[in-house]
Design a protein around this motif. Structure first.
Motif, PDB file in Angstrom:
ATOM      1  N   ARG A  84      -4.917  -4.886  -2.973  1.00 63.15           N
ATOM      2  CA  ARG A  84      -5.265  -3.505  -2.640  1.00 63.15           C
ATOM      3  C   ARG A  84      -4.808  -3.241  -1.213  1.00 63.15           C
ATOM      4  O   ARG A  84      -4.890  -4.129  -0.352  1.00 63.15           O
ATOM      5  CB  ARG A  84      -6.764  -3.231  -2.753  1.00 63.15           C
ATOM      6  CG  ARG A  84      -7.312  -3.286  -4.171  1.00 63.15           C
ATOM      7  CD  ARG A  84      -8.621  -2.515  -4.270  1.00 63.15           C
ATOM      8  NE  ARG A  84      -8.414  -1.086  -4.016  1.00 63.15           N
ATOM      9  CZ  ARG A  84      -8.116  -0.191  -4.970  1.00 63.15           C
ATOM     10  NH1 ARG A  84      -7.989  -0.577  -6.231  1.00 63.15           N
ATOM     11  NH2 ARG A  84      -7.946   1.074  -4.662  1.00 63.15           N
ATOM     12  N   TYR A  85      -4.340  -2.025  -0.946  1.00 60.84           N
ATOM     13  CA  TYR A  85      -3.922  -1.672   0.402  1.00 60.84           C
ATOM     14  C   TYR A  85      -3.755  -0.169   0.512  1.00 60.84           C
ATOM     15  O   TYR A  85      -3.654   0.547  -0.488  1.00 60.84           O
ATOM     16  CB  TYR A  85      -2.610  -2.384   0.773  1.00 60.84           C
ATOM     17  CG  TYR A  85      -1.458  -2.151  -0.171  1.00 60.84           C
ATOM     18  CD1 TYR A  85      -0.591  -1.072  -0.026  1.00 60.84           C
ATOM     19  CD2 TYR A  85      -1.217  -3.041  -1.224  1.00 60.84           C
ATOM     20  CE1 TYR A  85       0.477  -0.878  -0.886  1.00 60.84           C
ATOM     21  CE2 TYR A  85      -0.142  -2.860  -2.085  1.00 60.84           C
ATOM     22  CZ  TYR A  85       0.698  -1.769  -1.910  1.00 60.84           C
ATOM     23  OH  TYR A  85       1.746  -1.578  -2.767  1.00 60.84           O
ATOM     24  N   ASN A  86      -3.740   0.299   1.737  1.00 62.37           N
ATOM     25  CA  ASN A  86      -3.410   1.695   2.039  1.00 62.37           C
ATOM     26  C   ASN A  86      -1.968   1.742   2.529  1.00 62.37           C
ATOM     27  O   ASN A  86      -1.514   0.833   3.234  1.00 62.37           O
ATOM     28  CB  ASN A  86      -4.338   2.266   3.102  1.00 62.37           C
ATOM     29  CG  ASN A  86      -5.790   2.309   2.656  1.00 62.37           C
ATOM     30  OD1 ASN A  86      -6.080   2.141   1.463  1.00 62.37           O
ATOM     31  ND2 ASN A  86      -6.703   2.510   3.592  1.00 62.37           N
ATOM     32  N   TYR A  87      -1.278   2.805   2.154  1.00 61.15           N
ATOM     33  CA  TYR A  87       0.132   2.896   2.505  1.00 61.15           C
ATOM     34  C   TYR A  87       0.474   4.314   2.930  1.00 61.15           C
ATOM     35  O   TYR A  87       0.173   5.282   2.233  1.00 61.15           O
ATOM     36  CB  TYR A  87       0.996   2.486   1.313  1.00 61.15           C
ATOM     37  CG  TYR A  87       2.492   2.600   1.535  1.00 61.15           C
ATOM     38  CD1 TYR A  87       3.078   2.155   2.714  1.00 61.15           C
ATOM     39  CD2 TYR A  87       3.322   3.136   0.561  1.00 61.15           C
ATOM     40  CE1 TYR A  87       4.443   2.251   2.911  1.00 61.15           C
ATOM     41  CE2 TYR A  87       4.693   3.229   0.741  1.00 61.15           C
ATOM     42  CZ  TYR A  87       5.247   2.797   1.918  1.00 61.15           C
ATOM     43  OH  TYR A  87       6.604   2.889   2.127  1.00 61.15           O
ATOM     44  N   LEU A  88       1.110   4.411   4.096  1.00 58.54           N
ATOM     45  CA  LEU A  88       1.639   5.688   4.580  1.00 58.54           C
ATOM     46  C   LEU A  88       3.139   5.556   4.728  1.00 58.54           C
ATOM     47  O   LEU A  88       3.621   4.650   5.415  1.00 58.54           O
ATOM     48  CB  LEU A  88       1.018   6.065   5.931  1.00 58.54           C
ATOM     49  CG  LEU A  88       1.599   7.310   6.598  1.00 58.54           C
ATOM     50  CD1 LEU A  88       1.290   8.568   5.790  1.00 58.54           C
ATOM     51  CD2 LEU A  88       1.072   7.461   8.027  1.00 58.54           C
ATOM     52  N   ARG A  89       3.892   6.425   4.062  1.00 55.93           N
ATOM     53  CA  ARG A  89       5.349   6.469   4.204  1.00 55.93           C
ATOM     54  C   ARG A  89       5.744   7.863   4.668  1.00 55.93           C
ATOM     55  O   ARG A  89       5.320   8.865   4.094  1.00 55.93           O
ATOM     56  CB  ARG A  89       6.045   6.161   2.876  1.00 55.93           C
ATOM     57  CG  ARG A  89       7.570   6.375   2.946  1.00 55.93           C
ATOM     58  CD  ARG A  89       8.250   6.269   1.587  1.00 55.93           C
ATOM     59  NE  ARG A  89       8.354   4.881   1.149  1.00 55.93           N
ATOM     60  CZ  ARG A  89       9.117   4.502   0.109  1.00 55.93           C
ATOM     61  NH1 ARG A  89       9.808   5.394  -0.589  1.00 55.93           N
ATOM     62  NH2 ARG A  89       9.166   3.225  -0.236  1.00 55.93           N
ATOM     63  N   ALA A 126      12.056   6.809   9.816  1.00 52.51           N
ATOM     64  CA  ALA A 126      11.468   6.045   8.709  1.00 52.51           C
ATOM     65  C   ALA A 126      10.216   5.326   9.191  1.00 52.51           C
ATOM     66  O   ALA A 126      10.289   4.491  10.101  1.00 52.51           O
ATOM     67  CB  ALA A 126      12.474   5.048   8.152  1.00 52.51           C
ATOM     68  N   ILE A 127       9.084   5.667   8.601  1.00 52.55           N
ATOM     69  CA  ILE A 127       7.799   5.084   8.987  1.00 52.55           C
ATOM     70  C   ILE A 127       7.134   4.478   7.757  1.00 52.55           C
ATOM     71  O   ILE A 127       6.957   5.150   6.735  1.00 52.55           O
ATOM     72  CB  ILE A 127       6.868   6.139   9.611  1.00 52.55           C
ATOM     73  CG1 ILE A 127       7.467   6.681  10.913  1.00 52.55           C
ATOM     74  CG2 ILE A 127       5.481   5.558   9.863  1.00 52.55           C
ATOM     75  CD1 ILE A 127       6.694   7.837  11.506  1.00 52.55           C
ATOM     76  N   ASP A 128       6.793   3.194   7.835  1.00 49.61           N
ATOM     77  CA  ASP A 128       6.026   2.511   6.792  1.00 49.61           C
ATOM     78  C   ASP A 128       4.828   1.842   7.454  1.00 49.61           C
ATOM     79  O   ASP A 128       4.998   0.985   8.331  1.00 49.61           O
ATOM     80  CB  ASP A 128       6.870   1.437   6.097  1.00 49.61           C
ATOM     81  CG  ASP A 128       7.997   2.024   5.274  1.00 49.61           C
ATOM     82  OD1 ASP A 128       7.711   2.595   4.219  1.00 49.61           O
ATOM     83  OD2 ASP A 128       9.163   1.893   5.697  1.00 49.61           O
ATOM     84  N   ILE A 129       3.627   2.211   7.039  1.00 49.58           N
ATOM     85  CA  ILE A 129       2.412   1.610   7.578  1.00 49.58           C
ATOM     86  C   ILE A 129       1.566   1.090   6.418  1.00 49.58           C
ATOM     87  O   ILE A 129       1.102   1.860   5.572  1.00 49.58           O
ATOM     88  CB  ILE A 129       1.596   2.619   8.409  1.00 49.58           C
ATOM     89  CG1 ILE A 129       2.432   3.144   9.583  1.00 49.58           C
ATOM     90  CG2 ILE A 129       0.309   1.968   8.918  1.00 49.58           C
ATOM     91  CD1 ILE A 129       1.737   4.225  10.396  1.00 49.58           C
ATOM     92  N   HIS A 130       1.401  -0.221   6.346  1.00 54.48           N
ATOM     93  CA  HIS A 130       0.524  -0.850   5.366  1.00 54.48           C
ATOM     94  C   HIS A 130      -0.737  -1.321   6.091  1.00 54.48           C
ATOM     95  O   HIS A 130      -0.648  -2.055   7.093  1.00 54.48           O
ATOM     96  CB  HIS A 130       1.216  -2.050   4.709  1.00 54.48           C
ATOM     97  CG  HIS A 130       2.405  -1.691   3.880  1.00 54.48           C
ATOM     98  ND1 HIS A 130       3.664  -1.526   4.421  1.00 54.48           N
ATOM     99  CD2 HIS A 130       2.521  -1.456   2.545  1.00 54.48           C
ATOM    100  CE1 HIS A 130       4.513  -1.220   3.450  1.00 54.48           C
ATOM    101  NE2 HIS A 130       3.859  -1.164   2.316  1.00 54.48           N
ATOM    102  N   SER A 131      -1.893  -0.927   5.595  1.00 60.74           N
ATOM    103  CA  SER A 131      -3.148  -1.275   6.267  1.00 60.74           C
ATOM    104  C   SER A 131      -4.238  -1.596   5.242  1.00 60.74           C
ATOM    105  O   SER A 131      -4.083  -1.320   4.050  1.00 60.74           O
ATOM    106  CB  SER A 131      -3.597  -0.123   7.167  1.00 60.74           C
ATOM    107  OG  SER A 131      -3.837   1.047   6.400  1.00 60.74           O
TER     108      SER A 131
END
Length: 326
Positions: free
Chosen positions: A70-75, A96-101
Motif C-alpha cells: 500500500r502507498y500514496n502516489y502523487l504524479r 516530472a514529479i513522482d512522490i511515493h509516500s
C-alpha cells in the motif's frame, strides 16, 4: 475512482494543440491512495497453477509471488513543446514529479526469529541502493523532441507519432537520488484500404533506459504505468518491472459493419525488462488478444472499447475504455 481494493484514484490527462498547432501541451496528473502487489524485477514467472484475471489492469486474484503493498502516489508530468521549422517537429521542456509516500510492504517481516520472516523485493532493493523504504521522491526535468503526423490524436487512421526525451532527476533531499533516464515512444498507423479507413495495422513501441544513478523501486519502468495505463494487455498493472524496459505491440483494426458502427481488433504484444541478474533481451513476456469496438461519436472517432488479452502464467485481463489503446 473508488475501488473494492480500497483504492482512491484521481487522474487528469491531456494532449492539447493550441492555435495553428504552434504549441503542444501534454499532461499526466495523478493522486492515488493505492494498493498494488509487486513481483520483483525482470521477466520472472510465478510458477502458480491457478488462472489469474485483471480488470482494467487491476488484479482480481494474485499469483504466489505477489508481494502486497500500500502507498500514496502523487504524479505531476507536464510537457510544453513548440513547433519548429518543420511543422511536424516540436522541441521543448517538461516537469516530472513522482512522490511515493506512506509505503507499507505488507508481506515484509525482518524478524529473523519469526516464522513469517520474509524480505520483499522492494525492501531488498531499497536497502541495496540506499532508499528509505517508506517514502522517496523522484523529481526532474525533461528535454523533449517529438514529431506527429497523425491525422487524429484519439483514433488515427494514418501517420506516425515519435518522441524522445531525456529526464534528469537531481538530488533534492534525503529522500531522492540523482539519476538520468532516456525515454522513447513510437506509434505508426498503416492503412490497408482506401475505402474503409478503419481497416489498418497499428504499431506501438516505447522504452525507458537508465543512464545514470539509481531510481526508486516503484519509480522504475513497469507495464501499465504509461500515460493511459494501456500497455501489457493480458497482465495486471505492474506485473513486470525493470531497470530498463522495452514494450512492443502490433494491432490489426478492422470494421465489422458497413456503417462503421462496429469494429474489431486483434493484437500481439511483448515486454522486455532487465534486472541485476537478467539482461534486457534475455527473456520476454508475450501477450495476445482480441477486442470489440462500438463507435460513440463519428466526428471525434471515439469508440467504446472492450478487449480480452492473455499472457504467460495463465494470466488474462478484460479492459474497458472510451479510446483506442494507442
Amino acid at each position: 475512482q473508488l475501488t473494492s481494493k480500497k483504492q482512491f484514484i484521481v487522474n487528469a490527462r491531456s494532449k492539447i494543440y493550441l492555435k495553428n498547432n504552434t504549441w503542444f501541451l501534454q499532461g499526466d496528473w495523478r493522486f492515488m491512495l493505492f494498493a498494488q502487489p509487486t513481483y520483483g524485477l525482470g521477466i520472472v514467472q510465478s510458477g502458480g497453477n491457478k488462472y489469474l484475471l485483471a480488470i482494467n489492469e487491476l488484479p482480481n486474484n494474485l499469483p504466489p509471488n505477489a508481494e502486497d503493498m500500500r502507498y500514496n502516489y502523487l504524479r505531476f508530468y507536464e510537457d510544453v513543446v513548440k513547433q519548429m521549422g518543420d511543422k511536424n517537429l516540436y522541441i521543448g521542456l517538461g516537469l516530472a514529479i513522482d512522490i511515493h509516500s506512506k509505503i507499507i510492504d505488507q508481506k515484509l517481516d525482518t524478524d529473523t526469529s519469526s516464522e513469517n520472516f520474509y524480505i520483499t523485493n522492494h525492501y531488498a532493493y531499497s536497502e541495496k541502493y540506499g532508499f528509505d523504504s517508506s517514502k522517496y521522491i523522484t523529481n526532474g526535468f525533461n528535454l523533449n523532441i517529438l514529431s506527429d503526423t497523425r491525422d487524429h490524436i484519439a483514433n488515427p487512421y494514418s501517420g506516425y507519432y515519435a518522441s524522445f526525451s531525456l529526464r534528469y532527476n537531481p538530488r533534492v533531499s534525503k529522500s531522492s537520488q540523482e539519476s538520468m533516464l532516456a525515454n522513447y515512444d513510437f506509434r505508426y498507423y498503416m492503412g490497408l484500404s482506401q475505402d474503409k479507413k478503419r481497416h489498418l495495422l497499428a504499431f506501438w513501441s516505447y522504452g525507458t533506459f537508465k543512464l545514470l544513478g539509481n531510481v526508486p523501486y516503484l519509480a522504475l519502468p513497469s507495464i501499465g504505468w504509461d500515460t493511459y495505463n494501456r500497455s501489457g494487455r493480458g497482465y495486471v498493472q505492474g506485473r513486470y518491472r525493470g531497470f530498463d524496459m522495452v514494450y512492443m505491440e502490433a494491432e490489426y483494426r478492422f470494421p465489422l459493419s458497413n456503417n462503421g458502427m462496429w469494429g474489431g481488433v486483434a493484437f500481439l504484444n511483448n515486454t522486455l525488462a532487465s534486472a541485476p541478474d537478467q539482461k534486457l533481451f534475455e527473456k520476454t513476456a508475450p501477450g495476445l488478444g482480441v477486442g470489440l469496438r462500438m463507435k460513440m461519436d463519428k466526428r471525434a472517432r471515439v469508440n467504446l472499447t472492450v478487449d480480452y488479452g492473455v499472457g504467460l502464467d495463465k494470466s488474462s485481463g478484460i479492459y474497458f475504455s472510451m479510446q483506442e489503446t494507442f
